[in-house]
Motif scaffolding. Sequence first.
Motif, PDB file in Angstrom:
ATOM      1  N   LEU A   3       1.054  -1.253   0.031  1.00 47.30           N
ATOM      2  CA  LEU A   3      -0.107  -0.081   0.061  1.00 47.30           C
ATOM      3  C   LEU A   3       0.808   1.378  -0.026  1.00 47.30           C
ATOM      4  O   LEU A   3       0.545   2.280  -0.702  1.00 47.30           O
ATOM      5  N   ALA A   4       1.859   1.118   0.872  1.00 50.06           N
ATOM      6  CA  ALA A   4       2.894   2.381   0.832  1.00 50.06           C
ATOM      7  C   ALA A   4       3.331   2.507  -0.582  1.00 50.06           C
ATOM      8  O   ALA A   4       3.669   3.788  -1.220  1.00 50.06           O
ATOM      9  N   GLY A   5       3.729   1.423  -1.285  1.00 48.10           N
ATOM     10  CA  GLY A   5       4.432   1.657  -2.615  1.00 48.10           C
ATOM     11  C   GLY A   5       3.436   2.130  -3.588  1.00 48.10           C
ATOM     12  O   GLY A   5       3.774   2.870  -4.205  1.00 48.10           O
ATOM     13  N   ARG A   6       2.075   1.799  -3.616  1.00 53.75           N
ATOM     14  CA  ARG A   6       1.007   2.224  -4.383  1.00 53.75           C
ATOM     15  C   ARG A   6       1.068   3.868  -4.040  1.00 53.75           C
ATOM     16  O   ARG A   6       1.028   4.765  -5.022  1.00 53.75           O
ATOM     17  N   GLY A   7       0.803   4.214  -2.743  1.00 51.20           N
ATOM     18  CA  GLY A   7       0.964   5.868  -2.543  1.00 51.20           C
ATOM     19  C   GLY A   7       1.979   6.542  -3.137  1.00 51.20           C
ATOM     20  O   GLY A   7       1.970   7.608  -3.457  1.00 51.20           O
ATOM     21  N   LEU A   8       3.333   5.904  -2.855  1.00 49.12           N
ATOM     22  CA  LEU A   8       4.700   6.513  -3.466  1.00 49.12           C
ATOM     23  C   LEU A   8       4.354   6.733  -5.108  1.00 49.12           C
ATOM     24  O   LEU A   8       4.693   7.520  -5.627  1.00 49.12           O
ATOM     25  N   LYS A   9       3.885   5.690  -5.677  1.00 46.22           N
ATOM     26  CA  LYS A   9       3.777   5.847  -7.108  1.00 46.22           C
ATOM     27  C   LYS A   9       2.909   6.876  -7.485  1.00 46.22           C
ATOM     28  O   LYS A   9       2.806   7.991  -8.508  1.00 46.22           O
ATOM     29  N   ALA A  13      -4.399   3.112   8.471  1.00 42.97           N
ATOM     30  CA  ALA A  13      -4.277   4.287   9.328  1.00 42.97           C
ATOM     31  C   ALA A  13      -2.672   4.480   9.246  1.00 42.97           C
ATOM     32  O   ALA A  13      -1.957   5.850   8.987  1.00 42.97           O
ATOM     33  N   CYS A  14      -1.926   3.531   9.235  1.00 46.33           N
ATOM     34  CA  CYS A  14      -0.396   3.625   9.535  1.00 46.33           C
ATOM     35  C   CYS A  14       0.173   4.068   8.245  1.00 46.33           C
ATOM     36  O   CYS A  14       1.026   4.739   7.839  1.00 46.33           O
ATOM     37  N   VAL A  15      -0.505   3.510   6.969  1.00 44.26           N
ATOM     38  CA  VAL A  15      -0.130   3.876   5.598  1.00 44.26           C
ATOM     39  C   VAL A  15      -0.379   5.315   5.359  1.00 44.26           C
ATOM     40  O   VAL A  15       0.452   5.944   4.742  1.00 44.26           O
ATOM     41  N   ARG A  16      -1.447   5.833   5.803  1.00 48.12           N
ATOM     42  CA  ARG A  16      -1.824   7.273   5.462  1.00 48.12           C
ATOM     43  C   ARG A  16      -0.637   8.018   6.215  1.00 48.12           C
ATOM     44  O   ARG A  16      -0.204   9.179   5.737  1.00 48.12           O
ATOM     45  N   VAL A  17      -0.503   7.812   7.640  1.00 49.06           N
ATOM     46  CA  VAL A  17       0.629   8.379   8.257  1.00 49.06           C
ATOM     47  C   VAL A  17       2.005   8.483   7.598  1.00 49.06           C
ATOM     48  O   VAL A  17       2.657   9.477   7.439  1.00 49.06           O
ATOM     49  N   PHE A  18       2.230   7.511   7.121  1.00 48.48           N
ATOM     50  CA  PHE A  18       3.383   6.897   6.501  1.00 48.48           C
ATOM     51  C   PHE A  18       3.668   7.898   5.016  1.00 48.48           C
ATOM     52  O   PHE A  18       4.662   8.633   4.928  1.00 48.48           O
ATOM     53  N   LEU A  19       2.468   8.019   4.383  1.00 45.82           N
ATOM     54  CA  LEU A  19       2.761   8.814   3.005  1.00 45.82           C
ATOM     55  C   LEU A  19       2.620  10.431   3.568  1.00 45.82           C
ATOM     56  O   LEU A  19       3.342  11.021   2.627  1.00 45.82           O
ATOM     57  N   GLU A  20       2.015  10.706   4.263  1.00 44.75           N
ATOM     58  CA  GLU A  20       2.041  11.961   5.027  1.00 44.75           C
ATOM     59  C   GLU A  20       3.483  12.549   5.133  1.00 44.75           C
ATOM     60  O   GLU A  20       3.645  13.715   5.054  1.00 44.75           O
TER      61      GLU A  20
END
Length: 483
Positions: free
Chosen positions: A99-105, A337-344
């Motif tokens: 999920l973090a990878g998708r957000g980075l893309k 929730a953790c992925v949202r914080v990571f991407l922010e």
Amino acid sequence: MGSGSRTERWRQFLSGHRVGSDVKPVEALVEKAPTSYEHLPLDERTPYDVDYDRIVFSSEFRCLHDKTQVFPLSSSDYTRTRLTHSIEASCVGRSLGQLAGRGLKMQDVKVEPSHLGTIVAAACLAHDIGNPPFGHSGEAAIQHWVEQRLTAPGSAPSNRPSPFGSPEEWKDLESFEGNAQGFRILNRLQSRERRGGLRYTAATLGAMSKYPRPSVLPGGREPVKGRVSEKKFGYFQDDRVLALEAYRAAGLREREEGVFSRHPLAFLVEAADDICYAVIDLEDSAKLGLIPTKDACELLDKVLPSPVKGEVRPPPAHPETRMAQARARAIGVLIQACVRVFLEHVEAMEAGEWETPLVSARDEVRVPLKVIKELTRRQGYESERVLQIESAGFKTLGGLLDMFAGAVVTDTPNREEKKLRQLLPLELFQRPDNPLKSEDIGEALARLSMYQRLLCVTDYISGMTDGFAVELYQRLSGIKLPT
């Protein structure tokens, strides 16, 4: 920072360099269509898949099946061990990474989400691989033994010389740390005859290193308050050269020599561990009857967002089904929730400037998890049976250290110490920079400093399972004779 330069940063964070190897990683493979089945590639795995598989097939990973997660030497088939905890954390970690990878893309950073998922999953598999028997109580037992039996350099009376050549060597064992032992296992104790052991990628080693710093900070300073990467230490002095190679290859920011900021993916590994610790340990405590199932389910429900009117469904009637459903829903919400914080905050992580665990960054996650952890600690971790066995673990590990450490630090062993030496596997003393030339354990020990000899003993004892440590201590103490 522009998306192009961020992509370059992530290319280094995902370094395929194999630590200990002189071979340069293959950045890209030119794919050619096979002309027949005979021409199919022999291995379609990425370097990170290889890391994952090497961990799974390692004996150290298998030993986690009989190492304490929360409830030591449990007679229940249900409660988790370090092995099942690591597998579950790996599953959560894979989801977080993908999920973090998708957000980075979506932020125009060119990464492959599946690669991030595999790196985080592999790091989660290995995150507890260095834990001694009896979990954190085992760490405390080793630390206590060192404090009581050994002396720091420069403070030893003349009749009790210190076995340590520096304050750093003393601190390595006086504050013995499972995270540093895990790094040592992956890079030295597996495939001991070659530099770098099984030679994992810098990306995987960086992701699993929550505390990329030595036991003594430069100038002897104290850890910076609130800097989570300095809370503990992540490598021993004996493994310093390999640690610096790994962290520098992965592009971690080096604040001071040997002291690094975390790899961005280390925050996802930590989050997977935190999620599983909170949710899964609560479930185990309920299963063992230490916490009422109804109370546990209600606590997990508080993690969930408030339902939209009309969407509320009655919970399952069967307690186990309700518990499993509450656990699954809570984990799903916490991952998001953790992925949202990571991407922010990922750009601050890339710069080495973020120092907050993902589960602690928002009150809607931090507060309910704190309540869960406190209840589990009070009624689970500190239950009478757990405390009794952990106390026995103190005596077990302390007793084994008395026997084996005494046998290896002396150059004139007595009869008993000679027999204890014979019980130690010769491979414990194998080093790639100074290979063994005979099977004489005295010769093997003569090549090592006292500090290195003691590390060999902690390698041996921390690698034991709970059951084997108890069995061996009882046999060597005469409490129980071999059959």
